[in-house]
Design a protein around this motif. Structure first.
Motif, PDB file in Angstrom:
ATOM      1  N   ALA A 253       0.841  -1.212   0.000  1.00 46.78           N
ATOM      2  CA  ALA A 253       0.000   0.000   0.000  1.00 46.78           C
ATOM      3  C   ALA A 253       0.868   1.252   0.000  1.00 46.78           C
ATOM      4  O   ALA A 253       0.487   2.272  -0.568  1.00 46.78           O
ATOM      5  CB  ALA A 253      -0.912  -0.013   1.225  1.00 46.78           C
TER       6      ALA A 253
ATOM      7  N   ASP B 254      -7.790   5.051   2.944  1.00 47.42           N
ATOM      8  CA  ASP B 254      -6.841   3.959   3.151  1.00 47.42           C
ATOM      9  C   ASP B 254      -7.547   2.866   3.964  1.00 47.42           C
ATOM     10  O   ASP B 254      -7.829   3.051   5.149  1.00 47.42           O
ATOM     11  CB  ASP B 254      -5.617   4.504   3.894  1.00 47.42           C
ATOM     12  CG  ASP B 254      -4.518   3.467   4.073  1.00 47.42           C
ATOM     13  OD1 ASP B 254      -4.817   2.260   3.965  1.00 47.42           O
ATOM     14  OD2 ASP B 254      -3.374   3.862   4.336  1.00 47.42           O
TER      15      ASP B 254
ATOM     16  N   TYR C  38      -6.772  -1.779   6.954  1.00 47.91           N
ATOM     17  CA  TYR C  38      -7.268  -2.661   8.016  1.00 47.91           C
ATOM     18  C   TYR C  38      -8.733  -3.026   7.839  1.00 47.91           C
ATOM     19  O   TYR C  38      -9.367  -3.534   8.765  1.00 47.91           O
ATOM     20  CB  TYR C  38      -7.066  -1.987   9.390  1.00 47.91           C
ATOM     21  CG  TYR C  38      -5.608  -1.694   9.653  1.00 47.91           C
ATOM     22  CD1 TYR C  38      -4.761  -2.680  10.144  1.00 47.91           C
ATOM     23  CD2 TYR C  38      -5.064  -0.444   9.360  1.00 47.91           C
ATOM     24  CE1 TYR C  38      -3.420  -2.433  10.350  1.00 47.91           C
ATOM     25  CE2 TYR C  38      -3.721  -0.189   9.557  1.00 47.91           C
ATOM     26  CZ  TYR C  38      -2.901  -1.188  10.051  1.00 47.91           C
ATOM     27  OH  TYR C  38      -1.565  -0.943  10.245  1.00 47.91           O
TER      28      TYR C  38
ATOM     29  N   THR D 158      -4.306  -3.494   1.035  1.00 49.03           N
ATOM     30  CA  THR D 158      -3.043  -4.231   1.161  1.00 49.03           C
ATOM     31  C   THR D 158      -3.247  -5.707   1.491  1.00 49.03           C
ATOM     32  O   THR D 158      -4.280  -6.086   2.057  1.00 49.03           O
ATOM     33  CB  THR D 158      -2.159  -3.590   2.269  1.00 49.03           C
ATOM     34  OG1 THR D 158      -0.929  -4.306   2.351  1.00 49.03           O
ATOM     35  CG2 THR D 158      -2.844  -3.628   3.633  1.00 49.03           C
TER      36      THR D 158
ATOM     37  N   SER E 173      -0.900  -6.966   3.405  1.00 46.87           N
ATOM     38  CA  SER E 173       0.042  -7.055   4.536  1.00 46.87           C
ATOM     39  C   SER E 173      -0.620  -7.358   5.869  1.00 46.87           C
ATOM     40  O   SER E 173       0.054  -7.739   6.813  1.00 46.87           O
ATOM     41  CB  SER E 173       0.791  -5.731   4.703  1.00 46.87           C
ATOM     42  OG  SER E 173       1.595  -5.474   3.602  1.00 46.87           O
TER      43      SER E 173
END
Ligand SMILES: Cc1ncc(COP(=O)(O)O)c(C=O)c1O
Length: 373
Positions: A98, A197, A200, A225, A227
């Motif tokens: 990201a 964004d 999460y 993302t 991640s």
């Protein structure tokens, strides 16, 4: 060596860089314990990497053409993501994590001197990409309990001289989400680029995502993302979701081949195994709730509600730096955010495996000399 006067960009003169996490090796050396005894709670990553994915990767390795560049359009992965989000592959752009997505957005939209808004405190890398692009930052401080100042955000947006908003939903490091109505109002009433964004997002209740709104608003971009919920931080895969026009612009700016064929494969394997991803998310959310409950019982620790894979706590009765150092001495590395304006006395830690979380909670209980565990 002859030291030349380096001709660096003026924008880098007052630049405050992103603070990198120190390596476990360095920490081990400093606190004189073995590297293997260190537990990292400071990176917001996942403890759950499915072994099965690595086995599938290994069995595929001989067919992966490492001597060639990846397909620059990353079409296979875009198709899988589009199935996951129920969107068109043309509305997805793959990035090297990201962070590269944020960097590309700044390069695409921010000119020197442009005003850009963040709701502070938030993910610190937004400031870096804005400053590197030569943009200026308007920080709108959060209110009590880290709620976004919706009225001020809207008021600032209506001035119509803001190039871009970076809004983190849910927010790192505070764990809460900006109201959907506020984002909708910004999209309706301003012509700024609104970046949400959603690093999460998968940990939120009912998967509260705004991705579908890209079909209605072409000034909206969503950052995602692999991640966090997908446990693939080391593979470095992220993506941007936006309207056809936004993705066309991004494609003009982005590097052609920033992803490795191995990382692409890993993200594909993960997307073909969503049941495991879901199981891991459920596990993390449960553990987060368990930790929150236990920590609430400690007199002197204040917890904040989180929709992510981490918790932010405020240390009241003791010096937070002392608590941070005591945890560190035991090999438990949490993120010390207490020096950031608005996060005074706060520490942040990501939820890890059950036993590791228990060790952290027990350590906090013993530091606070509370034996109720
Ligand atoms: C809000 C937010 N956005 C983006 C990132 C970067 O994610 P990636 O690992 O995909 O670069 C992080 C990482 O912690 C984050 O917290």
């Amino acid at each position: 060596m002859s030291l030349k006067k380096l001709k660096i960009r003026k924008t880098l003169k007052d630049f405050i860089p992103y603070e990198w996490e120190v390596s476990s090796k360095e920490i081990a050396k400093k606190i004189k314990i073995k590297e293997k005894d260190i537990i990292r709670f400071d990176t917001n990553t996942s403890p759950k990497l499915p072994k099965k994915w690595l086995e599938i990767l290994f069995s595929n390795l001989k067919n992966i053409k490492l001597n060639e560049y990846p397909d620059t359009s990353y079409l296979t992965l875009r198709k899988l993501i589009s199935r996951y989000l129920d969107l068109n592959p043309n509305n997805i752009n793959i990035t090297n994590g990201a962070d590269e997505g944020l960097d590309i957005l700044a390069k695409t939209f921010i000119d020197k001197g442009d005003l850009n808004v963040i709701s502070s405190p938030t993910y610190t890398y937004y400031k870096s990409v804005i400053q590197i692009a030569g943009g200026k930052i308007i920080e709108i401080p959060r209110k009590v309990n880290f709620e976004d100042d919706d009225e001020e955000i809207i008021r600032t947006g209506k001035r119509n001289n803001v190039r871009l908003f970076f809004l983190c939903r849910p927010n790192n490091p505070t764990g809460n989400s900006i109201r959907k109505e506020t984002v909708l109002q910004l999209l309706e009433e301003t012509d700024s680029i609104i970046v949400i964004d959603e690093a999460y997002n998968e940990f939120t209740k009912n998967n509260d995502s705004l991705v579908k709104l890209i079909k209605i608003y072409d000034n909206l971009v969503i950052v995602r993302t692999f991640s966090k919920a997908f446990s693939l931080a080391g593979a470095r895969v992220g993506y941007l979701v936006g309207s056809d026009r936004i993705i066309k612009l991004i494609n003009m700016v982005r590097p052609p081949n920033s992803l490795s064929v191995i990382s692409l494969k890993l993200a594909e394997i993960a997307l073909n195994d969503l049941n495991i991803v879901k199981e891991n998310i459920d596990f993390i959310v449960k553990e987060r709730e368990r930790c929150e409950k236990k920590l609430k019982e400690i007199n002197g620790i204040r917890t904040y509600p989180s929709e992510t894979n981490f918790l932010l706590i405020k240390i009241d009765n003791l010096d937070y730096e002392y608590v941070f150092q005591e945890l560190m001495r035991k090999g438990l590395v949490v993120r010390n955010v207490g020096r950031t304006r608005g996060l005074e006395k706060c520490l942040r830690f990501s939820v890890q495996d059950h036993a590791e979380n228990t060790r952290l909670i027990e350590a906090l209980y013993s530091i606070f000399d509370n034996k109720n565990l």
